[in-house]
Design an enzyme around this catalytic site. Structure first.
Site, PDB file in Angstrom:
ATOM      1  N   GLU B  32       0.847  -1.193   0.000  1.00  0.00           N
ATOM      2  CA  GLU B  32       0.000   0.000   0.000  1.00  0.00           C
ATOM      3  C   GLU B  32       0.887   1.249   0.000  1.00  0.00           C
ATOM      4  O   GLU B  32       1.771   1.379   0.824  1.00  0.00           O
ATOM      5  CB  GLU B  32      -0.932  -0.027   1.209  1.00  0.00           C
ATOM      6  CG  GLU B  32      -1.667   1.265   1.502  1.00  0.00           C
ATOM      7  CD  GLU B  32      -2.490   1.808   0.333  1.00  0.00           C
ATOM      8  OE1 GLU B  32      -3.205   1.038  -0.325  1.00  0.00           O
ATOM      9  OE2 GLU B  32      -2.381   3.037   0.073  1.00  0.00           O
ATOM     10  N   SER B  46     -19.543   7.853  -1.523  1.00  0.00           N
ATOM     11  CA  SER B  46     -20.908   7.987  -0.991  1.00  0.00           C
ATOM     12  C   SER B  46     -21.297   6.875  -0.028  1.00  0.00           C
ATOM     13  O   SER B  46     -22.337   6.956   0.612  1.00  0.00           O
ATOM     14  CB  SER B  46     -21.921   8.030  -2.132  1.00  0.00           C
ATOM     15  OG  SER B  46     -21.536   8.979  -3.097  1.00  0.00           O
ATOM     16  N   HIS B  50     -25.175   0.066  -3.828  1.00  0.00           N
ATOM     17  CA  HIS B  50     -26.173   0.221  -4.878  1.00  0.00           C
ATOM     18  C   HIS B  50     -26.834  -1.123  -5.179  1.00  0.00           C
ATOM     19  O   HIS B  50     -26.192  -2.165  -5.101  1.00  0.00           O
ATOM     20  CB  HIS B  50     -25.514   0.754  -6.153  1.00  0.00           C
ATOM     21  CG  HIS B  50     -24.924   2.120  -5.980  1.00  0.00           C
ATOM     22  ND1 HIS B  50     -25.653   3.263  -6.143  1.00  0.00           N
ATOM     23  CD2 HIS B  50     -23.675   2.517  -5.625  1.00  0.00           C
ATOM     24  CE1 HIS B  50     -24.884   4.311  -5.909  1.00  0.00           C
ATOM     25  NE2 HIS B  50     -23.666   3.886  -5.599  1.00  0.00           N
ATOM     26  N   VAL B 173       4.758   1.625  -5.278  1.00  0.00           N
ATOM     27  CA  VAL B 173       5.397   0.821  -6.313  1.00  0.00           C
ATOM     28  C   VAL B 173       5.942   1.726  -7.414  1.00  0.00           C
ATOM     29  O   VAL B 173       5.234   2.581  -7.945  1.00  0.00           O
ATOM     30  CB  VAL B 173       4.392  -0.202  -6.892  1.00  0.00           C
ATOM     31  CG1 VAL B 173       4.994  -0.943  -8.081  1.00  0.00           C
ATOM     32  CG2 VAL B 173       3.958  -1.180  -5.803  1.00  0.00           C
ATOM     33  N   ILE B 337     -12.341   0.638 -11.242  1.00  0.00           N
ATOM     34  CA  ILE B 337     -13.342   0.361 -10.201  1.00  0.00           C
ATOM     35  C   ILE B 337     -13.853   1.689  -9.639  1.00  0.00           C
ATOM     36  O   ILE B 337     -13.404   2.172  -8.607  1.00  0.00           O
ATOM     37  CB  ILE B 337     -12.769  -0.542  -9.085  1.00  0.00           C
ATOM     38  CG1 ILE B 337     -12.043  -1.761  -9.675  1.00  0.00           C
ATOM     39  CG2 ILE B 337     -13.880  -0.981  -8.136  1.00  0.00           C
ATOM     40  CD1 ILE B 337     -12.904  -2.704 -10.486  1.00  0.00           C
ATOM     41  N   CYS B 442     -18.103  18.149  17.249  1.00  0.00           N
ATOM     42  CA  CYS B 442     -17.054  19.117  17.605  1.00  0.00           C
ATOM     43  C   CYS B 442     -15.794  18.882  16.789  1.00  0.00           C
ATOM     44  O   CYS B 442     -14.845  19.654  16.872  1.00  0.00           O
ATOM     45  CB  CYS B 442     -16.771  19.129  19.103  1.00  0.00           C
ATOM     46  SG  CYS B 442     -15.497  18.000  19.683  1.00  0.00           S
ATOM     47  N   CYS B 447     -11.410  16.194  21.945  1.00  0.00           N
ATOM     48  CA  CYS B 447     -10.689  14.935  22.121  1.00  0.00           C
ATOM     49  C   CYS B 447      -9.302  14.941  21.507  1.00  0.00           C
ATOM     50  O   CYS B 447      -8.513  14.055  21.789  1.00  0.00           O
ATOM     51  CB  CYS B 447     -11.511  13.756  21.611  1.00  0.00           C
ATOM     52  SG  CYS B 447     -11.816  13.781  19.853  1.00  0.00           S
TER      53      CYS B 447
END
Lengths: 426, 481
Positions: B32, B46, B50, B173, B337, B442, B447
């Site tokens: 990754e 979103s 679907h 990569v 995709i 908030c 936090c």
């Protein structure tokens, strides 16, 4: 567990309410303060600057000093409190669920509840600011906490958006800690904070103030590298072509406070859209019988001294409620507002006709105006009859104001079943 | 190190492939480029499952969408991911829309979508009273749903990691070389070798294809979509996902609840020059505001708590491209995709496994396969627990009694757990996406200091070295005077 009075929040409002309740006869052991931080005192604990207590004590104290006056009383009266405790819910039957490392998962049934959760800051997300989402964006309060409590500097070259008191105070604080505050931007044509803070926090440190301007874009991939500051028109809309890139590594936002009413909403308590707090009567009792609210959770106050005065009375009212002195009257009298008034607290009256002054001898009415007045005439009327009329100079929309209702005025309101507050140019 | 399968990309498609393959006795590596799972398109979209009536009949998209949607409930149950089968409505405003809706219904039925029904005005407003009074009809798809996309990707990756898949982060990569027994994939510093390669690289899939000298037979157009997220207090605005009737520009701006109870509004679709450009624009926010008001005129956009943007890889052919490279054996492209990639993902995973099988990969099930995110099961946040579970969690670990994020009721127990999960969190954003701390109204105002302290304590680093999302994103700039 059962308690006569449970107070949610151990900041200035909660502490004063506890003291008010105790001094009006509720046993210390019948009170419980639930505080989410490690210590009592609320946001005062991170306010190392002075200016607190001028009204209430007639002396100038730091936030911590102001809080400790009340914490000492809580200790002296031996009023129980639990810290690091977060309330998860308040039910209609006044059962409060909370968690804390000390007591674990706890349920407490209360006769009376005081909502004193305070407020939170508006975040970047509530503004239409374009650009990226890098690190280096802080609310003024969290920057203050990092500096004053944790001892860390949020940034080195800083732009502050919003000229509320916290923003002004942080401009000075960050400068004293070695950061360069490049400017304070304010959308409005005047400062939101006090004139004293403009003098002592900006002018004394040569920090420029840009009125009628706002941040329209944030630049930077990993850390903020700059913000675009644009001029705004009279409707606060950015004017195209006025954008100026200011190189900085940090943006501090001081753009307003919002009462924290999540628990209030979940309990089904009626809220006022103007204050974002509960709708209350003259005892600051909410639409749920026996549940009271005070301090910044009810409406955002300018100074803590007013919070204290308000909350002591709420403590007294709680004691009265527990003793059965407050007889709920089904017909609530609405307190109407005229055009010049932004909001009023209380929003309703609910007097016991025979014993109007059984708990409080007089009633404080807090309000904000919707625009600035050089000379304002404030009137309270009932059925057209003028009960009160005062002239005040330099009334600003950014300030909270108050007037006092006497027993006599309350009797008229109770008789006529209506009341209205108006502000006009005198 | 030599792996049986090397997956490039830990977005939803790569994570799904890792999840599906980790059931078998295989050595798997996931490479990754970002610092975390779901760093690209999977992070900002979103979040809709679907139903499958959008894609043209006979396309790969149509087939995988319908199948993926059907698989979602079981998958999310198994991994403890927030998913809600809320249904969706395509709202029509005039006769033209009505015709389009008829076409969509027919298309959906051909694609195999179950339960499609056209609602008249009365029924539509009974179902969703806040929908514009000028709406005249709607296509109701009861099988559609909403999911938390990055949590799904975390869950899949955590399960894969628990079952032995190895994740390499910050592995961008830069070259792929053929070797005697497969491929050597390198980021310039390190090289990972494998027999089978899956490229599930989202907006970068065209660049990866070029590295093996097998350019994709279509273009990848990076299109940015901007979103507004509304406070949970507005959560009742709509119970179902609301779409306008689609046109040649796509599905348009939608209004939908999220799996966590907020309302999301967006996206627009603007082609960007730079693939990583996820900035928001004032014009964009105005555009989506206008779109949202068309569907729900009284929507309270003043309750926005944050805005964000994601970039999706739109293929010029508008279909998914999932197949073995014609030039390079055992190299699988999972390309193009775009939406409904999330909905299709479970079926994409199966489809890729089938391709690998055909390529000759031997699939032998692991006897000791763990079906959950960790050996101990799935991770339940305090906020998802029942009263009884909360009580038990606190008795076991008192840190669950310390609420860190008051907006979302996230506890120190949740945060510490996130820092030590199979794919550990070490920045505040990583903690945020695993726990929701700082995702409430908030937006971290209360936090952020606490989370930074907990990360510093757990990792044994000074607080001013805690980062927001890696690289030079330190939250603080040193100590005070």
């Amino acid at each position: 567990m059962h308690k006569s009075v449970v107070i949610i929040g151990g900041g200035p409002a909660g502490l004063a309410a506890a003291i008010g309740a105790y001094e009006s006869g509720v046993e210390a052991n019948d009170i419980l303060i639930i505080e989410r931080e490690k210590e009592l005192g609320g946001v005062l604990n991170q306010c190392v600057h002075t200016g607190f207590g001028l009204t209430y004590f007639g002396e100038e104290l730091s936030g911590g000093e102001y809080a400790s006056r009340f914490i000492e009383k809580i200790e002296e009266y031996a009023i129980p409190y639990v810290t690091e405790a977060t309330v998860l819910s308040v039910s209609k039957s006044k059962v409060i669920k909370f968690v804390s490392p000390q007591l674990g998962y706890t349920k407490v049934k209360a006769d009376a509840v005081v909502l004193a959760m305070g407020c939170r800051e508006r975040s970047r997300g509530t503004l239409n600011i374009a650009g990226t989402r890098p690190s280096g964006i802080f609310s003024a309060g969290s920057a203050q906490r990092f500096v004053n409590i944790e001892g860390y500097l949020p940034g080195k070259r800083i732009v502050i958006l919003g000229s509320g008191d916290i923003g002004l105070i942080m401009a000075r604080r960050l400068t004293l800690e070695g950061a360069k505050v490049l400017r304070v931007c304010e959308m409005k044509s005047h400062v939101s904070g006090s004139a004293r803070n403009v003098e002592q926090c900006l002018n004394d440190f040569d920090i420029p103030l840009y009125l009628n301007s706002t941040v329209t874009k944030i630049v930077g991939e990993e850390r903020v590298t700059g913000v675009v500051v644009s001029k705004v028109d009279e409707n606060f809309k950015p004017i195209r072509g006025t954008g100026e890139l200011v190189r900085c590594d940090t943006l501090v936002l001081s753009i307003g406070l919002i009462p924290e009413n999540e628990l209030t909403t979940e309990a089904g308590i009626k809220l006022d859209k103007k204050t974002n707090g509960a709708v209350v009567d003259q005892y600051f009792q909410t639409s749920l019988s026996g549940v009271f609210a005070c301090g910044n959770v009810l409406h955002v106050h300018d100074i803590v001294d007013y919070v204290t005065a308000e909350s002591i009375n709420v403590g007294k009212a709680c004691a009265g409620y527990v003793k059965g002195l407050i007889k709920p009257n089904k017909t609530k009298i609405p307190f109407e507002i005229s055009d010049g008034v932004k909001y009023v607290v209380p929003q309703t009256f609910n007097f016991d006709p025979k014993k109007i002054d059984i708990i409080l001898k007089r009633f404080v009415v807090y309000f904000r105006v919707s625009r600035d007045y050089e000379k304002a005439k404030i009137t309270i009327t009932s059925n057209g009859e003028e009960l009160l009329s005062v002239i005040k100079n330099n009334i600003h929309s950014s300030q909270m104001h108050s007037v006092i209702l006497t027993k006599k005025m309350a009797q008229v309101i109770e008789k006529n079943k209506n009341a209205k507050i108006s502000v006009t140019e005198a | 190190m030599f792996y049986d399968v090397v997956i490039i990309g830990a977005g939803i498609s790569g994570a799904m492939c890792a999840y599906k393959l980790s059931k078998y006795k295989l050595n798997i590596a996931v490479l990754e480029a970002g610092i975390d799972v779901a760093a690209g398109s999977t992070r900002a979209n979103s979040a809709i499952i679907h139903a499958g009536y959008d894609a043209k009949e006979g396309t790969l998209k149509a087939k995988l969408n319908v199948k993926g949607c059907e698989m979602m409930q079981e998958l999310t149950d198994a991994l403890g991911v927030h998913y809600k089968n809320c249904g969706s409505l395509v709202v029509g405003f005039d006769d033209y829309d009505r015709e389009q809706i008829e076409i969509l219904k027919k298309r959906g039925e051909t694609n195999g979508v179950k339960g499609l029904r056209i609602l008249d005005k009365r029924e539509l407003h009974k179902m969703e009273p806040n929908v514009s009074p000028s709406a005249v009809c709607a296509l109701f798809a009861p099988t559609a749903g909403i999911v938390c996309p990055y949590d799904l990707a975390f869950a899949l990756s955590e399960n894969a990691a628990t079952n032995g898949a190895e994740f390499y982060f910050n592995f961008k990569v830069s070259s792929i070389e053929k070797t005697d027994n497969g491929y050597a994939v390198s980021d310039g510093n390190d090289t990972v070798c494998g027999k089978y390669i899956i490229s599930a690289t989202g907006i970068y899939c065209d660049e990866i294809a070029k590295m093996i000298d097998d350019p994709l037979p279509f273009e990848i157009i990076p299109r940015r979509g901007e979103y507004m997220l509304l406070d949970k207090a507005e959560g009742k605005t709509t119970q179902r996902t609301l779409f306008v009737t689609p046109n040649e520009n796509g599905k348009g701006i939608l209004v939908t609840p999220t799996a966590d109870g907020n309302i999301i509004v967006g996206p627009n679709a603007n082609v960007v020059d730079e693939k990583g450009d996820t900035s928001v624009t004032i014009e964009g926010l105005e555009e989506i505001s206008e779109g949202a008001r068309r569907l729900v005129p009284n929507i309270n956009l003043g309750a926005m708590i944050t805005s964000f943007a994601g970039v999706r890889p739109t293929p010029s052919t508008r279909d998914f491209y999932i197949q073995e490279s014609e030039k390079c054996k055992n190299f699988i492209h999972v390309a193009g995709i775009e939406s409904p990639g999330l909905a299709s993902s479970p079926a994409i995973g199966d489809y890729v496994v089938d391709i690998l099988k055909k390529c000759g990969l031997k699939l032998v099930e692991k006897p000791d396969y763990i079906p959950t995110r960790s050996k101990e099961g799935n991770f339940k946040l305090f906020y998802d627990m029942t009263d009884k579970e909360r009580k038990a969690a606190i008795e076991k670990n008192p840190l669950y009694a310390k609420v860190v994020c008051r907006c979302e009721n996230i506890t120190e127990g949740d945060v510490v757990n996130a820092i030590h999960r199979p794919i550990p969190a070490y920045t505040s954003d990583m903690v945020k996406r695993r726990t929701r701390s700082g995702m409430g109204r908030c937006q971290g105002g209360f936090c952020n200091t606490k989370v930074a302290e907990i990360i510093a304590r757990e990792l044994g680093i000074p607080v001013d070295q805690v980062q927001k999302f890696g690289k030079n994103s330190n939250i603080l700039c040193g100590k005070t005077k």
